[in-house]
Design a protein around this motif. Structure first.
Motif, mmCIF file in Angstrom:
data_model
loop_
_atom_site.group_PDB
_atom_site.id
_atom_site.type_symbol
_atom_site.label_atom_id
_atom_site.label_comp_id
_atom_site.label_asym_id
_atom_site.label_seq_id
_atom_site.Cartn_x
_atom_site.Cartn_y
_atom_site.Cartn_z
ATOM 1 N N THR A 38 12.610 34.837 32.309
ATOM 2 C CA THR A 38 13.851 34.457 32.971
ATOM 3 C C THR A 38 13.694 33.742 34.305
ATOM 4 O O THR A 38 14.637 33.110 34.762
ATOM 5 N N PRO A 39 12.543 33.821 35.038
ATOM 6 C CA PRO A 39 12.473 33.189 36.359
ATOM 7 C C PRO A 39 12.683 31.678 36.284
ATOM 8 O O PRO A 39 12.249 31.010 35.349
ATOM 9 N N LEU A 40 13.359 31.148 37.287
ATOM 10 C CA LEU A 40 13.565 29.715 37.389
ATOM 11 C C LEU A 40 12.921 29.144 38.649
ATOM 12 O O LEU A 40 12.821 27.937 38.802
ATOM 13 N N PHE A 98 1.218 11.884 45.622
ATOM 14 C CA PHE A 98 2.582 12.366 45.438
ATOM 15 C C PHE A 98 3.029 13.187 46.633
ATOM 16 O O PHE A 98 2.217 13.826 47.313
ATOM 17 N N GLY A 99 4.337 13.185 46.855
ATOM 18 C CA GLY A 99 4.952 14.053 47.832
ATOM 19 C C GLY A 99 5.955 14.959 47.148
ATOM 20 O O GLY A 99 6.872 14.481 46.475
ATOM 21 N N CYS A 100 5.753 16.267 47.281
ATOM 22 C CA CYS A 100 6.713 17.237 46.767
ATOM 23 C C CYS A 100 7.778 17.440 47.833
ATOM 24 O O CYS A 100 7.452 17.796 48.980
ATOM 25 N N THR A 101 9.051 17.236 47.487
ATOM 26 C CA THR A 101 10.123 17.289 48.473
ATOM 27 C C THR A 101 11.291 18.129 47.958
ATOM 28 O O THR A 101 11.319 18.542 46.799
ATOM 29 N N ASP A 102 12.268 18.324 48.831
ATOM 30 C CA ASP A 102 13.462 19.072 48.443
ATOM 31 C C ASP A 102 14.435 18.240 47.628
ATOM 32 O O ASP A 102 15.453 18.757 47.161
ATOM 33 N N LYS A 103 14.132 16.958 47.429
ATOM 34 C CA LYS A 103 14.994 16.080 46.626
ATOM 35 C C LYS A 103 14.264 15.543 45.396
ATOM 36 O O LYS A 103 14.675 14.541 44.821
ATOM 37 N N GLY A 104 13.186 16.190 45.003
ATOM 38 C CA GLY A 104 12.440 15.755 43.836
ATOM 39 C C GLY A 104 11.014 15.353 44.180
ATOM 40 O O GLY A 104 10.513 15.622 45.276
ATOM 41 N N LEU A 105 10.385 14.670 43.237
ATOM 42 C CA LEU A 105 8.990 14.248 43.395
ATOM 43 C C LEU A 105 8.948 12.757 43.719
ATOM 44 O O LEU A 105 9.606 11.947 43.063
ATOM 45 N N TYR A 106 8.127 12.399 44.717
ATOM 46 C CA TYR A 106 8.006 11.010 45.152
ATOM 47 C C TYR A 106 6.548 10.565 45.086
ATOM 48 O O TYR A 106 5.639 11.363 45.311
ATOM 49 N N ARG A 107 6.357 9.295 44.766
ATOM 50 C CA ARG A 107 5.051 8.684 44.936
ATOM 51 C C ARG A 107 4.975 8.083 46.323
ATOM 52 O O ARG A 107 5.949 7.524 46.825
ATOM 53 N N ILE A 108 3.816 8.212 46.946
ATOM 54 C CA ILE A 108 3.622 7.725 48.313
ATOM 55 C C ILE A 108 2.728 6.496 48.278
ATOM 56 O O ILE A 108 1.677 6.489 47.630
ATOM 57 N N GLY A 109 3.143 5.476 48.967
ATOM 58 C CA GLY A 109 2.352 4.260 49.091
ATOM 59 C C GLY A 109 2.142 3.902 50.550
ATOM 60 O O GLY A 109 2.906 4.332 51.417
ATOM 61 N N ILE A 110 1.099 3.151 50.824
ATOM 62 C CA ILE A 110 0.821 2.656 52.167
ATOM 63 C C ILE A 110 0.941 1.136 52.135
ATOM 64 O O ILE A 110 0.177 0.464 51.441
ATOM 65 N N ILE A 111 1.911 0.609 52.856
ATOM 66 C CA ILE A 111 2.147 -0.829 52.901
ATOM 67 C C ILE A 111 2.062 -1.291 54.349
ATOM 68 O O ILE A 111 2.832 -0.833 55.198
ATOM 69 N N VAL A 161 10.927 20.257 44.401
ATOM 70 C CA VAL A 161 9.672 20.374 43.666
ATOM 71 C C VAL A 161 8.640 20.940 44.629
ATOM 72 O O VAL A 161 8.361 20.344 45.670
ATOM 73 N N ILE A 162 8.059 22.091 44.295
ATOM 74 C CA ILE A 162 7.174 22.799 45.214
ATOM 75 C C ILE A 162 5.704 22.455 44.977
ATOM 76 O O ILE A 162 4.915 22.377 45.905
ATOM 77 N N ASP A 163 5.315 22.241 43.710
ATOM 78 C CA ASP A 163 3.905 22.011 43.405
ATOM 79 C C ASP A 163 3.825 21.221 42.108
ATOM 80 O O ASP A 163 4.755 21.238 41.278
ATOM 81 N N ILE A 164 2.703 20.498 41.904
ATOM 82 C CA ILE A 164 2.505 19.734 40.671
ATOM 83 C C ILE A 164 1.057 19.852 40.220
ATOM 84 O O ILE A 164 0.162 20.195 40.992
ATOM 85 N N PHE A 207 3.100 18.238 35.423
ATOM 86 C CA PHE A 207 3.862 19.484 35.427
ATOM 87 C C PHE A 207 4.347 19.766 36.836
ATOM 88 O O PHE A 207 3.596 19.618 37.808
ATOM 89 N N MET A 208 5.598 20.193 36.954
ATOM 90 C CA MET A 208 6.220 20.449 38.250
ATOM 91 C C MET A 208 6.729 21.878 38.325
ATOM 92 O O MET A 208 7.445 22.340 37.427
ATOM 93 N N ALA A 209 6.355 22.570 39.402
ATOM 94 C CA ALA A 209 6.933 23.873 39.714
ATOM 95 C C ALA A 209 8.140 23.621 40.604
ATOM 96 O O ALA A 209 8.000 23.094 41.705
ATOM 97 N N THR A 210 9.334 23.975 40.133
ATOM 98 C CA THR A 210 10.554 23.672 40.867
ATOM 99 C C THR A 210 11.213 24.947 41.377
ATOM 100 O O THR A 210 10.942 26.046 40.897
ATOM 101 N N LEU A 211 12.101 24.766 42.333
ATOM 102 C CA LEU A 211 12.760 25.910 42.955
ATOM 103 C C LEU A 211 13.914 26.437 42.121
ATOM 104 O O LEU A 211 14.215 27.637 42.161
ATOM 105 N N TYR A 212 14.570 25.553 41.348
ATOM 106 C CA TYR A 212 15.773 25.979 40.625
ATOM 107 C C TYR A 212 15.719 25.744 39.123
ATOM 108 O O TYR A 212 16.543 26.285 38.385
ATOM 109 N N ASN A 213 14.765 24.947 38.641
ATOM 110 C CA ASN A 213 14.777 24.526 37.231
ATOM 111 C C ASN A 213 13.497 24.867 36.492
ATOM 112 O O ASN A 213 13.130 24.181 35.542
ATOM 113 N N GLY A 214 12.817 25.934 36.911
ATOM 114 C CA GLY A 214 11.631 26.364 36.192
ATOM 115 C C GLY A 214 10.498 25.377 36.285
ATOM 116 O O GLY A 214 10.317 24.668 37.278
#
Length: 266
Positions: A12-14, A213-226, A241-244, A252-259
Motif C-alpha cells: 500500500t505505500p505510495l 538528472f535533477g530530482c525535484t519537487d516538480k518531477g524529474l529534470y535533465r541538467i545541461g551546461i550551456i 521525485v526523490i531518487d532514480i 525507475f523513480m521513487a516518488t513522494l505521492y505516486n509510488g
C-alpha cells in the motif's frame, strides 16, 4: 529485461525515498522505513526491517546480491535473506571503489579496507555525499565542500552558503544540490555559484545512463551546461521525485505521492 510494476494486495505505500535496480530485482524504500523487492513477475514483497522502529532510509546501494541501506540508525547490509549492521551511526551514502568501502556519515567519511571501519576525513562534519576521483576526493557536507588533492596532499574547504547534499561531475563541472533546494555549480576556477530555479526545489543531482538528472519537487529534470550555465529540461512532469536508478534502458523513480514509476529511456 523489463519490470512490470504492479502492486500486490498487501502493498500500500505510495511514498518512497530510494530505489535501486539490479539484474532481476528492483528495490524500493518507503518513507516509513520498510524496504520492498520485486522480480520480473512484478509482485512486491516486503523485506524484514533492519531496525524495527523510527527508521528513515536516506539512500540504498546495490552490489551484486547485497543491498545496503543508509539510514538514520546506521548502515545495514541485506544478504542471504537477513540484515546485518555495518555501522551504528547515521549514514547518507555508501560506495565500493578501488577495493575499499566508503560511507558518508554524520561523523565524517568512513573507510573500510581491512574489515574494520574508521573515519578518514571531516570527522566533525555531517557528510552527505562524496566523489572519489583519480586525483581528487570531494566531500559534500553540512558546511559546503571539502576537496582533497592527492597530488599535493592538501585539503581545501569551500563555503557555498548551504549544506551540499549530493554531488556529480558533468562535462568537467562539479555540481551539487544544496539543502535549500538550489543547484550548486563549479566554474572550473575554484568558485561555486548557487542557482535557484523559480518554483523548483532540487532534492539531488545524479548521473544515470550517461545523463545528469535533477530530482525535484516538480518531477524529474535533465541538467545541461550551456556556456558555463546550468539549464534544467523537464524529463518527467509531476509531483516530487526523490531518487532514480537506471537498468537496461528503463528509468525507475521513487516518488513522494505516486509510488515507484518507470519510463523508457531514449
Amino acid at each position: 529485461m523489463a519490470f512490470e510494476i504492479r502492486q500486490g494486495e498487501s502493498f500500500t505505500p505510495l511514498s518512497f525515498s530510494s530505489v535501486q535496480a539490479g539484474d532481476g530485482a528492483l528495490y524500493a524504500a518507503s518513507l516509513g522505513g520498510s524496504i520492498y523487492r520485486t522480480g520480473l513477475e512484478g509482485v512486491w514483497e516486503r523485506l524484514s526491517n533492519p531496525v524495527p522502529e523510527q527508521l528513515t532510509v536516506n539512500r540504498m546501494a546495490l552490489y551484486g546480491e547485497q543491498l545496503f541501506a543508509c539510514t538514520n540508525k546506521g548502515l545495514f547490509c541485506h544478504g542471504f535473506e537477513q540484515w546485518e549492521e555495518e555501522l551504528e551511526i547515521p549514514c547518507f551514502q555508501y560506495r565500493v571503489e578501488g577495493g575499499c568501502r566508503y560511507a558518508a556519515t554524520a561523523y565524517g567519511l568512513f573507510c573500510d579496507q581491512t574489515g574494520s571501519w574508521g573515519s578518514i576525513a571531516c570527522y566533525d562534519k555531517r557528510v552527505y555525499d562524496f566523489l572519489n576521483l583519480p586525483q581528487l576526493l570531494i566531500l559534500g557536507h553540512e558546511d559546503g565542500l571539502s576537496i582533497y588533492d592527492r597530488m599535493t596532499d592538501e585539503w581545501a574547504g569551500f563555503t557555498v552558503g548551504a549544506g551540499v547534499t549530493s554531488l556529480a561531475v558533468y562535462k568537467g563541472h562539479l555540481l551539487g544540490s544544496g539543502e535549500h533546494g538550489e543547484l550548486i555549480v563549479g566554474n572550473k576556477k575554484g568558485r561555486f555559484e548557487r542557482t535557484r530555479f523559480a518554483g523548483l526545489f532540487v532534492y539531488s543531482v545524479m548521473k544515470r545512463g550517461g545523463h545528469l538528472f535533477g530530482c525535484t519537487d516538480k518531477g524529474l529534470y535533465r541538467i545541461g551546461i550551456i556556456n558555463g550555465y546550468p539549464w534544467l529540461f523537464s524529463f518527467v512532469k509531476g509531483g516530487p521525485v526523490i531518487d532514480i536508478d537506471v537498468q537496461n534502458g528503463q528509468l525507475f523513480m521513487a516518488t513522494l505521492y505516486n509510488g515507484v514509476k518507470t519510463v523508457q529511456m531514449d
